[in-house]
Write a protein that holds these residues in place. Sequence first.
Motif, short mmCIF file in Angstrom:
data_model
loop_
_atom_site.label_atom_id
_atom_site.label_comp_id
_atom_site.label_asym_id
_atom_site.label_seq_id
_atom_site.Cartn_x
_atom_site.Cartn_y
_atom_site.Cartn_z
N LEU A 1 5.34 10.79 -8.94
CA LEU A 1 4.52 9.65 -9.34
C LEU A 1 3.08 9.91 -8.90
O LEU A 1 2.83 10.41 -7.81
CB LEU A 1 5.05 8.38 -8.69
CG LEU A 1 6.45 7.95 -9.14
CD1 LEU A 1 6.91 6.75 -8.33
CD2 LEU A 1 6.46 7.63 -10.63
N PRO A 2 2.10 9.54 -9.72
CA PRO A 2 0.70 9.81 -9.38
C PRO A 2 0.21 8.99 -8.19
O PRO A 2 -0.79 9.35 -7.58
CB PRO A 2 -0.05 9.43 -10.66
CG PRO A 2 0.89 8.55 -11.41
CD PRO A 2 2.28 8.96 -11.04
N CYS A 3 0.90 7.94 -7.82
CA CYS A 3 0.43 7.09 -6.71
C CYS A 3 0.88 7.62 -5.35
O CYS A 3 0.61 7.02 -4.33
CB CYS A 3 0.94 5.67 -6.90
SG CYS A 3 2.73 5.54 -6.92
N ASN A 4 1.57 8.76 -5.34
CA ASN A 4 2.10 9.29 -4.10
C ASN A 4 1.00 9.86 -3.22
O ASN A 4 0.27 10.75 -3.63
CB ASN A 4 3.12 10.39 -4.44
CG ASN A 4 4.11 10.56 -3.33
OD1 ASN A 4 3.77 10.39 -2.17
ND2 ASN A 4 5.32 10.91 -3.68
N GLU A 5 0.86 9.35 -2.00
CA GLU A 5 -0.21 9.81 -1.11
C GLU A 5 0.35 10.45 0.16
O GLU A 5 -0.28 10.41 1.21
CB GLU A 5 -1.13 8.65 -0.76
CG GLU A 5 -1.87 8.12 -1.97
CD GLU A 5 -2.82 6.99 -1.64
OE1 GLU A 5 -3.02 6.70 -0.46
OE2 GLU A 5 -3.34 6.42 -2.60
N ARG A 6 1.51 11.03 0.09
CA ARG A 6 2.10 11.68 1.26
C ARG A 6 1.48 13.05 1.49
O ARG A 6 0.98 13.68 0.56
CB ARG A 6 3.62 11.81 1.07
CG ARG A 6 4.31 10.46 1.13
CD ARG A 6 5.78 10.62 1.05
NE ARG A 6 6.17 10.37 -0.33
CZ ARG A 6 7.40 10.53 -0.79
NH1 ARG A 6 8.35 10.95 -0.01
NH2 ARG A 6 7.68 10.27 -2.04
N ALA A 7 1.54 13.52 2.75
CA ALA A 7 0.96 14.81 3.10
C ALA A 7 1.73 15.96 2.46
O ALA A 7 2.95 15.88 2.28
CB ALA A 7 0.99 14.97 4.62
#
Length: 106
Positions: free
Chosen positions: A10-16
Amino acid sequence: MAADLSFNRLPCNERAEIEITVEGQTVIALEGETVAAAVMYAGLRPTRTTPVSGSGRAPYCMMGVCFECLMNIDGKPNTQACMTEVHKGMVISVQQGAREVGGDSI
Ligand code: FES
């Protein structure tokens, strides 16, 4: 490995991002995702071969029920990739046929 366009994050994923090794190649995985998700995103298929016919298999249910995702993960064979979270430096390989136990196939 090239990303498989049939399995996307998903484009909203902000994990490292973390580096893992899959079949000897460096793959970027996202912290908190499963090994199955990481290898499918990397386009690896199959993730194991069957002990009887040698046919290829890949993750199917992604929730620990079908056992189609068994892989060698950090030297441990028969590990469910969909139930295992990635970590930095993890080494993963395709499971070929039956795992070895004490030098014998099961
Ligand atoms: S994909 Fe079904 S048990 Fe892992």
